[in-house]
Design a protein around this motif. Structure first.
Motif, PDB file in Angstrom:
ATOM      1  N   THR A 271      -0.532  -0.307  -8.822  1.00  0.00           N
ATOM      2  CA  THR A 271      -0.507  -1.726  -8.438  1.00  0.00           C
ATOM      3  C   THR A 271       0.678  -2.442  -9.082  1.00  0.00           C
TER       4      THR A 271
ATOM      5  N   TRP B 260      -4.901  -7.247  -2.002  1.00  0.00           N
ATOM      6  CA  TRP B 260      -3.943  -7.306  -3.102  1.00  0.00           C
ATOM      7  C   TRP B 260      -4.192  -8.425  -4.089  1.00  0.00           C
TER       8      TRP B 260
ATOM      9  N   ALA C 174       1.022 -11.300  -4.141  1.00  0.00           N
ATOM     10  CA  ALA C 174      -0.273 -10.834  -3.652  1.00  0.00           C
ATOM     11  C   ALA C 174      -0.927 -11.873  -2.736  1.00  0.00           C
TER      12      ALA C 174
ATOM     13  N   ASN D  17       0.838  -1.212   0.000  1.00  0.00           N
ATOM     14  CA  ASN D  17       0.000   0.000   0.000  1.00  0.00           C
ATOM     15  C   ASN D  17       0.869   1.258   0.000  1.00  0.00           C
TER      16      ASN D  17
ATOM     17  N   ALA E 208       2.631   1.685  -3.377  1.00  0.00           N
ATOM     18  CA  ALA E 208       1.686   2.221  -4.366  1.00  0.00           C
ATOM     19  C   ALA E 208       1.449   3.704  -4.133  1.00  0.00           C
TER      20      ALA E 208
ATOM     21  N   ASP F 147      -4.863   3.891  -9.471  1.00  0.00           N
ATOM     22  CA  ASP F 147      -5.893   2.889  -9.630  1.00  0.00           C
ATOM     23  C   ASP F 147      -7.291   3.415  -9.330  1.00  0.00           C
TER      24      ASP F 147
ATOM     25  N   HIS G  82      -4.332   1.056 -12.815  1.00  0.00           N
ATOM     26  CA  HIS G  82      -3.594  -0.093 -12.292  1.00  0.00           C
ATOM     27  C   HIS G  82      -2.078   0.104 -12.331  1.00  0.00           C
TER      28      HIS G  82
ATOM     29  N   ARG H  46      -6.617  -6.867  -6.425  1.00  0.00           N
ATOM     30  CA  ARG H  46      -6.012  -5.768  -7.177  1.00  0.00           C
ATOM     31  C   ARG H  46      -5.132  -6.290  -8.313  1.00  0.00           C
ATOM     32  N   VAL H  47      -4.333  -7.305  -8.020  1.00  0.00           N
ATOM     33  CA  VAL H  47      -3.470  -7.880  -9.055  1.00  0.00           C
ATOM     34  C   VAL H  47      -4.308  -8.567 -10.114  1.00  0.00           C
TER      35      VAL H  47
ATOM     36  N   CYS I 170       4.010  -3.878  -6.914  1.00  0.00           N
ATOM     37  CA  CYS I 170       4.354  -5.309  -6.980  1.00  0.00           C
ATOM     38  C   CYS I 170       5.729  -5.518  -7.614  1.00  0.00           C
TER      39      CYS I 170
ATOM     40  N   ALA J  99      -5.751  -5.904 -12.365  1.00  0.00           N
ATOM     41  CA  ALA J  99      -4.699  -5.335 -13.220  1.00  0.00           C
ATOM     42  C   ALA J  99      -4.338  -6.282 -14.356  1.00  0.00           C
TER      43      ALA J  99
END
Length: 753
Positions: free
Chosen positions: A371, A580, A573, A353, A356, A737, A368, A583-584, A375, A587
């Motif tokens: 994200t 996460w 993630a 977080n 990002a 995002d 995205h 989120r991944v 990562c 994306a």
């Protein structure tokens, strides 16, 4: 980590002996309370000769052997504290006048003590001496005062400077040995010393004396006595290069075996260390006369080639704050900064977080984008746990969209970055083989076409852990040399068409757009990302086993290659948890175009689609080559205007693109004329094989490049089909995002790959 203070599992030293020495497992709270700094590991208290606690700045002094040690840092002590000599608790009971080994490290000194030797522990190879400056700003050296006091107490007849198995390749050990001999015999204060012996453990044996003790067990004393008896006693005024050559001669055959053995990494790193040491020692008068016969024999090169290799190794002097190093025969590398792991455990979801948030703080990102960057930054600390290394392609429609700033942020937050904008392919694969860095390649499309093609081939190999580059090297004896090239890569360029089709299928594309003038972002100048680097490193060390055993959960929409690309992000993630994984997943689906257009197609397939659109829109069964080219160039959403440096697609390029599908222009009847053109029926087989009705041309915006038959910059929307591509140049979003339209459902950003 062990909470049992009766179990240490240190090689060559029993748990009972460590307990008697006062060693104990300490947490951060204990370390802070007792010694004034936070660390988790085995605390090694220092004592005076009388057995009292050694104090430094009013606090008891200790060094902590970290549980999560790295190559760059294994021990920690209070910042600002001094260098001290470690005295084992049995030292005062050993007979005076006996031999006195000086060894690097507390555990090695304890291993010697338990074996019956009166050893002292140095904090490093250079821990026996200190540098002093006189009033004329000239430097000199003197023995560490604590060591001088201990020598006067013990009055040894022989002092042994004991090194690990690899010190035969370390110029600094030889330099310290020469310095130590001069200091011991250059003062009447130590007149009781009769002999000074330099010992390097066998090159092919256990690394340290504690490892040797563990390996030999009850036979350790006999083995160690044999090693001592064969030690080297430097003559008066022996120079560092003389000591270095003597130690190397003694281990010559063992070193030769390592240079030609199956362990490629050890062979390569040993050669580099040898050349770097030679580069430092050659400054001494007549040094190369001693070094050259040994090195030409070991490296199997001619004198001239050796001189070049040694010169290259020492060509670039290190300036204050400059960590660059010239690696002889293996390109120019930059040593990574030393990073200390964060002392506390790190929550993975909170860490991502914050990463990002840092990305959104400094960059104007597509949907995205935050994200992906968060990562990827964390991935650079754990990439060796995965089989594939996706290429992060940072692209944009025009210059000035922030691609370089993405690389700036990666350089400040990621692990072991190496950035270039003009490297050749030979530099690139040698850097990767030597350093396995995060390669940040800027301005890729500004390189020469031949260089781009060669580097692209290396990037394709770097995608998989088995990636290798092979070259023929050597003068006297030509042989095939293999270079490993598996590593994470970030490439910044304007056109995705700069890459080949094979490279595009290995990429995650972060398509940057120019920031609106009203949007404000912070500057990266003087930004210090060391806190996040330390936290990433700590999380990586704590979760490596979890990452290696975890299985990623992929959505069904992804294809096999896309799963390879995204595997690391999905696994990270899954381990960090929180929101996460979702989120991944979002994306990946958007950036891969799942359910919209998930195939990276070449220019020929794109042209097939546009032919189908032409025949359907005009309800005709034939078209001339001139007319279809004009129609394609007039459509802003087709992207053919960029062909031939902005001149657009022509009849020759069109024919060349369709040739693989066995479709070629012929004379067709158009009224009374018979110009070159195409009939609709010629395309039926190709459309059936390559064009799906689910992916109509009007549902996306394709861009193709005749020089690179893999360019495909597709703008797609999951909810509506715009009439032109212009409104899709800036996605509907604020940054990162989140959506810019309050109260509306967030729509996927344009797909660009």
């Amino acid at each position: 980590m062990s909470a049992d203070n009766s179990v240490f599992n240190r090689p060559g030293v029993s748990d009972e002996f460590l307990i008697a020495a006062g060693c104990f497992h300490c947490g951060e709270a204990d370390s802070l309370k007792t010694y004034g700094f936070k660390a988790e590991g085995i605390a090694i208290p220092f004592h005076t000769l009388e057995g009292n606690d050694l104090t430094d700045n009013g606090k008891p002094f200790a060094r902590v052997r970290l549980y999560h040690a790295t190559d760059s840092q294994k021990y920690h002590q209070k910042p600002g504290s001094g260098v001290h000599i470690y005295i084992p608790h049995t030292f005062a009971q050993t007979p005076k006048g006996s031999r006195l080994p000086l060894v690097e490290g507390e555990f090695k000194a304890l291993a010697l003590a338990e074996g019956g030797y009166a050893g002292l522990g140095l904090s490093g190879i250079t821990g026996a001496a200190r540098t002093i400056t006189n009033g004329e700003s000239k430097t000199d050296h003197a023995l560490h005062e604590e060591l001088a006091h201990l020598l006067e107490h013990h009055q040894p007849a022989e002092v042994i400077f004991l090194g690990d198995a690899d010190v035969v390749l370390n110029w600094q050990f030889s330099a310290e040995a020469a310095k130590l001999r001069r200091l011991l015999f250059g003062s009447r204060r130590y007149r009781f010393i009769e002999k000074f012996t330099v010992i390097a453990l066998p090159f092919d044996g256990p690394k340290g004396v504690d490892d040797l003790c563990a390996a030999k067990g009850e036979a350790f004393k006999d083995c160690f006595e044999s090693i001592i008896s064969s030690g080297y006693s430097p003559p008066e005024k022996a120079s560092a290069v003389e000591i270095f050559c003597c130690l190397l001669k003694r281990e010559l055959e063992r070193v030769r075996v390592a240079f030609t053995g199956d362990d490629e990494h050890k062979a390569h790193s040993s050669r580099v260390k040898l050349l770097q040491s030679a580069a430092r020692l050659r400054r001494e008068s007549g040094a190369m006369l001693l070094l050259r016969p040994l090195l030409t024999d070991l490296l199997n090169v001619k004198d001239r080639e050796l001189d070049r290799m040694v010169r290259d190794a020492g060509e670039q002097e290190q300036r204050p704050g400059d960590t660059s190093t010239k690696l002889a025969g293996h390109g120019t590398a930059v040593e990574p900064p030393k990073i200390e792991p964060w002392p506390h455990r790190v929550n993975g979801a909170e860490l991502l977080n914050r990463l990002a948030a840092e990305a959104e703080r400094f960059l104007w990102l597509p949907q995205h984008g935050a994200t992906v960057l968060a990562c990827h930054i964390l991935y650079t600390y754990v990439w060796r746990s995965f089989e594939y290394a996706p290429i992060l392609a940072v692209t944009s429609p025009t210059p000035g969209c922030g691609k370089g700033r993405v690389l700036d942020l990666e350089q400040k937050l990621a692990s072991n970055p190496w950035r270039t904008g003009n490297a050749t392919e030979s530099v690139l694969f040698r850097i990767i083989d030597e350093r396995t860095p995060l390669c940040l390649i800027d301005e890729f499309d500004s390189l020469l076409k031949e260089t781009r093609a060669a580097i692209t081939n290396i990037l394709n190999q770097a995608f998989h852990m088995s990636g290798r580059v092979h070259r023929i090297e050597g003068e006297q004896q030509r042989r095939v040399v293999e270079f490993k090239c598996f590593c994470p890569v970030v490439v910044a360029c304007i056109k995705t068409g700069t890459f080949g089709r094979a490279t595009i299928t290995r990429c995650i594309n972060l398509r940057m757009q120019k920031k609106p003038k009203i949007q404000k972002i912070q500057r990266l100048r003087k930004y210090d990302g060391s806190e996040w680097q330390r936290k990433c490193l700590r999380w990586a060390l704590d979760h490596q086993a979890q990452l290696e055993s975890a299985c990623a959960d992929f959505p069904e929409e992804l294809e096999d290659r896309q799963m390879d690309i995204w595997e690391a992000f999905f696994t990270i993630a899954k381990v960090v948890g929180g929101d996460w994984p979702e989120r991944v997943r979002s994306a990946a689906l958007v950036l891969c175009g799942a359910g919209i257009y998930n195939e990276v197609e070449d220019s020929g397939v794109s042209i097939l689609r546009w032919f189908k659109s032409y025949f359907e829109e005009l309800d005709t069964d034939r078209v001339t080559s001139k007319a279809i080219c004009q129609w394609l160039n007039e459509r802003p959403d087709a992207g053919f205007r960029d062909w031939r440096e902005g001149k657009g697609i022509d009849e020759r390029a069109l024919s060349k693109a369709l040739r693989p599908f066995e479709i070629q222009p012929q004379n067709i009847a158009i009224g009374p004329q018979r110009p070159k053109g195409y009939l609709r029926e010629w395309f039926k087989d190709a459309w059936e094989a390559y064009v799906s009705d689910d992916n109509a041309t009007s549902d996306r915006y394709s861009a193709t490049d005749p020089e690179n038959a893999s360019r495909n910059e597709v703008f797609a929307s999951a909810t509506e089909v715009p009439s032109s591509g212009a409104e899709n140049l800036i996605p509907t979003r604020q940054n990162g995002d989140s959506s810019a339209v309050a109260g509306k459902k967030e729509e996927p950003a344009p797909l660009l790959l």
